[in-house]
Design an enzyme around this catalytic site. Structure first.
Site, mmCIF file in Angstrom:
data_model
loop_
_atom_site.group_PDB
_atom_site.id
_atom_site.type_symbol
_atom_site.label_atom_id
_atom_site.label_comp_id
_atom_site.label_asym_id
_atom_site.label_seq_id
_atom_site.Cartn_x
_atom_site.Cartn_y
_atom_site.Cartn_z
ATOM 1 N N HIS A 153 -8.795 -9.667 -5.674
ATOM 2 C CA HIS A 153 -9.180 -8.330 -5.179
ATOM 3 C C HIS A 153 -8.925 -8.207 -3.676
ATOM 4 O O HIS A 153 -9.605 -7.431 -2.994
ATOM 5 C CB HIS A 153 -10.654 -8.016 -5.473
ATOM 6 C CG HIS A 153 -11.060 -8.261 -6.893
ATOM 7 N ND1 HIS A 153 -11.101 -7.267 -7.841
ATOM 8 C CD2 HIS A 153 -11.408 -9.408 -7.532
ATOM 9 C CE1 HIS A 153 -11.478 -7.782 -9.004
ATOM 10 N NE2 HIS A 153 -11.659 -9.087 -8.842
ATOM 11 N N SER A 274 9.921 -0.471 17.669
ATOM 12 C CA SER A 274 9.726 0.974 17.549
ATOM 13 C C SER A 274 10.494 1.661 18.674
ATOM 14 O O SER A 274 10.721 1.080 19.732
ATOM 15 C CB SER A 274 8.229 1.273 17.681
ATOM 16 O OG SER A 274 8.017 2.529 18.272
ATOM 17 N N ASN A 282 8.154 -4.685 13.732
ATOM 18 C CA ASN A 282 7.935 -4.178 12.377
ATOM 19 C C ASN A 282 8.657 -5.051 11.338
ATOM 20 O O ASN A 282 9.831 -5.388 11.530
ATOM 21 C CB ASN A 282 8.432 -2.742 12.271
ATOM 22 C CG ASN A 282 7.670 -1.804 13.192
ATOM 23 O OD1 ASN A 282 6.476 -2.015 13.443
ATOM 24 N ND2 ASN A 282 8.341 -0.795 13.711
#
Ligand code: ARG
Length: 498
Positions: A153, A274, A282
């Site tokens: 989970h 970016s 990223n």
């Protein structure tokens, strides 16, 4: 002779828009070389059964052998099958090239060519997945011993090692490779000789043509051979399944490279920055792999939808499957190959992994096990006792070990009627991540020795996978060489023993 050999007799007028609309020439490039080979093998077979004269066979084979590897496909033709025949008639004349299509149809030819290209693409995909496996094994060698949280989970569950986590991925990719080699058996069957749908009165030796083209056997029923595309659907399905597994890895790399996790450092080559935020790194390749999974599922869905409920046998609808097949397999192979390279140079951050385990209470299960196994408390009650200890540790902001030392006797007495007494040493070892890992030694469990023996087996699997790929490629290359040699000898008029 009509300008277009496929027109002029039964259908007279033509529309450029309609012709462009139904043309497959825009996505026939991957099968062009196979169509040439098929024409060669078919001509050799016609000669062998004396359906054509030596001169006819040799002229056709010379023409075919002279076609460049990378053909320029004429955008104004209906497809590559039509184009090659038309070019042959133009180049060497009707008296010879006019026999090229005796006993064959574009229907068996396209199904055969698609299978020939699909088998190559399956091999490339398997190769890229073996590279992923190799990267996983080498990452495991470097970082396998590090402890990390195991999740369910996405919540800390029990401690594991990096090796246990990565070995799990390895298993998934082994199943993908097994599925590919299994699908390969059904892909590598030859439709040639089925002609349009009914077979043919012309003496075509299907076995001979199949062996010249590197097939392991025949697609037996001529109607099924020309109309079935389940070999394409199955190949795309294996690709989609592999993409699902690749997307799971990609998703974890995205998560693990975030500031919150910081478990791994993705190599610069597989990241981007970016345009406005100069600090950004990223994980763009992992994100794209994750997204390509959606694209491949789209190709698979399209192919299924196109072939659904088609009546027997060949329908032009089938041609619409082809670009989905190529795109799905290409995207998957490229995703696997980039994942392999990215994993090969990825680094794990021990400090961040250690920090994530500090006070995460993921050894609680082992403490409960111990209350049951060493102190005679029924497991459900052990579970309740440790649950209370964890709650109290969180509420008081005190470590689980300290809380247990102070409160275990009181809480266990309340739950069971008898106080459980554990000394400091036993408690400390029950809550130690490495010790609990060593105890989890059921087959397939996180115990480091068990995991390393699986990793050793993994190296053997990599070798077996790689050798299947090499053997299969070698047998395809041998068939290709036999075909070329047969065509060469016939085209220069050397008599071959029949
Ligand atoms: N271009 C077609 C394909 O890719 C093969 C041609 C079959 N056309 C025909 N009229 N039978 O499936």
């Amino acid at each position: 002779m009509p300008k277009n050999i496929l027109r002029g007799s039964r259908v007279k007028r033509s529309s450029k828009r309609a012709n462009d609309f139904i043309s497959s020439i825009g996505f026939d490039a991957p099968i062009a070389k196979h169509v040439v080979s098929i024409n060669m093998a078919h001509m050799l077979s016609l000669l062998r059964s004396k359906e054509v004269e030596e001169e006819v066979a040799s002229a056709n084979l010379r023409f075919l052998a002279g076609l460049p590897e990378v053909m320029r496909l004429d955008p104004n033709t209906e497809d590559v099958h039509h184009m090659i025949e038309q070019d042959a008639i133009k180049a060497i004349g009707m008296d010879t090239a006019g026999y090229l299509n005796l006993g064959k149809s574009r229907n068996d030819q396209v199904a055969t060519a698609l299978r020939m290209e699909t088998r190559l693409r399956l091999l490339s995909l398997a190769e890229a997945l073996v590279d992923v496996q190799k990267s996983l094994v080498s990452l495991t060698r470097k970082y396998g011993k590090l402890l990390m949280p195991g999740y369910t989970h996405l919540q800390h569950a029990q401690p594991v090692t990096v090796a246990h986590h990565l070995q799990g991925y390895f298993e998934a990719f082994q199943r993908d490779i097994d599925r590919i080699s299994d699908a390969y058996k059904r892909v590598n069957l030859s439709p040639m000789g089925s002609a349009a749908l009914a077979g043919t009165a012309v003496r075509v030796d299907r076995e001979y043509v199949a062996s010249l083209l590197g097939f392991d056997g025949l697609a037996k029923n001529a109607m099924d051979a020309v109309s079935s595309r389940d070999f394409a659907l199955e190949s795309l399905s294996t690709a989609a399944m592999a993409m699902i597994n690749l997307s799971r890895v990609a998703e974890e790399l995205v998560l693990w490279s975030s500031l919150e996790f910081g478990f791994v450092e993705i190599p610069d080559e597989y990241a981007a920055t970016s345009s406005i935020m100069p600090q950004k790194k990223n994980p763009v390749v992992a994100e794209t792999v994750r997204a390509k999974c959606g694209s491949v599922l789209g190709e698979l869905t399209a192919a299924f939808a196109i072939t659904k409920a088609l009546p027997n046998s060949y329908n032009l609808d089938l041609q619409e499957v082809t670009p989905h097949l190529w795109r799905g397999l290409a995207d998957t192979t490229e995703s696997a190959s980039l994942t392999a390279s990215m994993l090969a140079s990825m680094r794990f951050n021990k400090d961040r992994l250690d920090a994530s385990l500090r006070e995460d209470k993921s050894t609680a299960t082992e403490l409960a096990n111990r209350l049951t196994r060493a102190h005679g408390v029924p497991f459900r009650q052990s579970h309740a006792i440790v649950g209370e200890l964890v709650r109290s540790s969180i509420e008081r902001g005190v470590s689980l070990e300290d809380v247990a030392a102070q409160e275990l006797a009181r809480i266990s007495e309340r739950v069971t009627g008898h106080p459980v007494k554990i000394d400091k040493h036993e408690l400390h070892s029950a809550l130690d991540a490495l010790k609990t890992l060593e105890l989890t030694d059921s087959a397939g469990g996180a115990n480091p020795l068990l995991v390393s023996s699986l990793v050793l087996e993994d190296s053997d699997s990599v070798k077996r996978n790689a050798s299947w790929i090499i053997q299969t490629k070698t047998s395809l290359n041998k068939a290709e060489a036999r075909l070329r040699e047969g065509a060469r000898r016939t085209s220069i008029g050397v008599k071959t023993r029949r």
